[in-house]
Design an enzyme around this catalytic site. Structure first.
Site, PDB file in Angstrom:
ATOM      1  N   ARG A 121     -24.524   5.377   0.476  1.00  0.00           N
ATOM      2  CA  ARG A 121     -24.508   3.411   0.934  1.00  0.00           C
ATOM      3  C   ARG A 121     -24.966   3.406   2.075  1.00  0.00           C
ATOM      4  NH1 ARG A 121     -18.492   1.898  -1.456  1.00  0.00           N
ATOM      5  NH2 ARG A 121     -18.797   1.811  -3.524  1.00  0.00           N
ATOM      6  N   ASP A 143     -19.955   5.864   0.161  1.00  0.00           N
ATOM      7  CA  ASP A 143     -19.986   5.416   1.866  1.00  0.00           C
ATOM      8  C   ASP A 143     -21.740   6.024   2.152  1.00  0.00           C
ATOM      9  OD1 ASP A 143     -17.116   3.665   1.977  1.00  0.00           O
ATOM     10  OD2 ASP A 143     -17.269   6.211   1.247  1.00  0.00           O
ATOM     11  N   HIS A 203     -12.012   6.860   4.025  1.00  0.00           N
ATOM     12  CA  HIS A 203     -13.385   6.043   2.855  1.00  0.00           C
ATOM     13  C   HIS A 203     -12.198   4.612   3.083  1.00  0.00           C
ATOM     14  CE1 HIS A 203     -14.957   5.146  -1.258  1.00  0.00           C
ATOM     15  NE2 HIS A 203     -13.708   5.576  -1.596  1.00  0.00           N
ATOM     16  N   ARG A 243       1.234  -1.592  -0.161  1.00  0.00           N
ATOM     17  CA  ARG A 243      -0.057  -0.085   0.195  1.00  0.00           C
ATOM     18  C   ARG A 243       1.001   1.285   0.442  1.00  0.00           C
ATOM     19  NH1 ARG A 243      -4.640   1.985   2.049  1.00  0.00           N
ATOM     20  NH2 ARG A 243      -4.419   3.131   3.183  1.00  0.00           N
TER      21      ARG A 243
END
Ligand code: ADP
Length: 310
Positions: A148, A145, A172, A85
């Site tokens: 959703r 989000d 997020h 990452r």
């Protein structure tokens, strides 16, 4: 308002298409390192204009961003197999190191709207690279989000998500925090509304909704390889709030002095958006459990930001 989009891949092009269908911009300019791609996307989207709202859509070099009120940063490089990452972050930080000075040279007054993932850390990096006041560097954050969460609650209650108010804050990503304690529908706590409508919310419902919001991106990527429509629409919504000086409250990411005991962290909270960008932040009341979860999320983001600041 003229809108520039740097990065004409899935997210950037879908945001451009959403702007055309919603009428959120007078002009959209796509810029990409892959000029052929930018041209193809601009032409394809321009061909939707006769069926949508009057918008000029074109591609160009950075100079074509001249006069843009918002520049969306959707450029980046996806994670390669075996890459950590942090490697990904370092590569995308290098991309922003090229893209941001070029975009701001052409459009010095623009608000930067960051969509590249991991969006909170990329927004943090964009704030530092650009040197702009923090209210002009906004990450799309948890806007999707939150959408959703409202969609799943609305479906459970049998009411439109537009009548549900509930926020997702923090990262997020995996550590995001669904604020159940303040969620309302029809002007009352969701639990009460759900019970009145004959669909009481059980612990299993809550767990399923939490999982549905938190894991949505993984499931979509498993099925189609990327996400685009939800985030593209969210980007268009943020731009409409800025273009219309709406003072709409949307959960976006921006550098914040202190959140849940963590200092100088870039994450999402309910932000009041207007023509100057983030004009205010609203700190929602949190239950003890939500406060702990937000502290954890903010700590994760603070540590990730420290990694790229070095
Ligand atoms: P996403 O699904 O996040 O939209 P894509 O890979 O589809 O991801 O799109 C990312 C886009 O960013 C690609 O079109 C790529 O060419 C572009 N891009 C990558 N690096 C740069 C850069 N330095 N300058 C401009 N565009 C870039």
């Amino acid at each position: 308002m003229k809108v520039g989009i740097v990065g004409a891949g899935f997210v950037g092009s879908t945001a451009a298409y959403a702007l055309v269908t919603s009428g959120g911009a007078s002009e959209v300019v796509l810029v990409d390192a892959n000029e052929k791609l930018a041209m193809a996307q601009a032409q394809d989207i321009a061909h939707a204009v006769p069926f949508a709202r009057a918008t000029t859509v074109r591609h160009g070099p950075y100079e074509a961003l001249d006069g843009a009120g918002v520049v969306v940063l959707a450029a980046g490089v996806g994670q390669k197999p075996g890459e950590t990452r942090l490697d990904l972050l370092e590569r995308n930080a290098r991309v922003f190191g090229q893209v941001i000075p070029a975009a701001l040279a052409a459009a010095p007054e623009a608000i930067l709207l960051v969509a590249t993932n991991p969006v909170d850390v990329m927004t943090h990096i964009a704030t530092h690279i650009s040197g702009l006041p923090r209210h002009r560097v906004i990450g799309s954050g948890t806007v999707l989000d939150t959408a959703r969460f409202r969609a799943l609650l609305g479906a459970r209650l049998g009411v439109t998500p537009k009548s549900v108010h509930a926020h997702v804050v923090g990262e997020h990503g995996d550590s995001e925090v669904l604020l159940w304690s303040g969620a309302t529908a029809a002007g009352m706590p969701v639990e009460r509304c759900a019970a009145q409508l004959g669909h009481p919310l059980t612990d299993a419902d809550r767990a399923a909704i939490d999982e549905g919001v938190r894991r949505a991106a993984y499931r979509i990527i498993e099925g189609k390889g990327h996400t685009a429509f939800g985030i593209g629409s969210g980007i268009a919504r943020i731009i409409a709030a800025i273009a219309g000086d709406e003072r709409a409250v949307l959960t976006c990411s921006t550098l914040t002095d202190a959140v849940a005991g963590v200092r100088d962290v870039t994450l999402s909270l309910p932000r009041v958006l207007g023509s100057r960008g983030v004009v205010d932040t609203v700190m929602p009341p949190l239950s003890a459990e939500e406060e702990t979860a937000l502290n954890r999320s903010a700590t994760i983001l603070r540590e990730a930001a420290t990694g790229v600041e070095q």
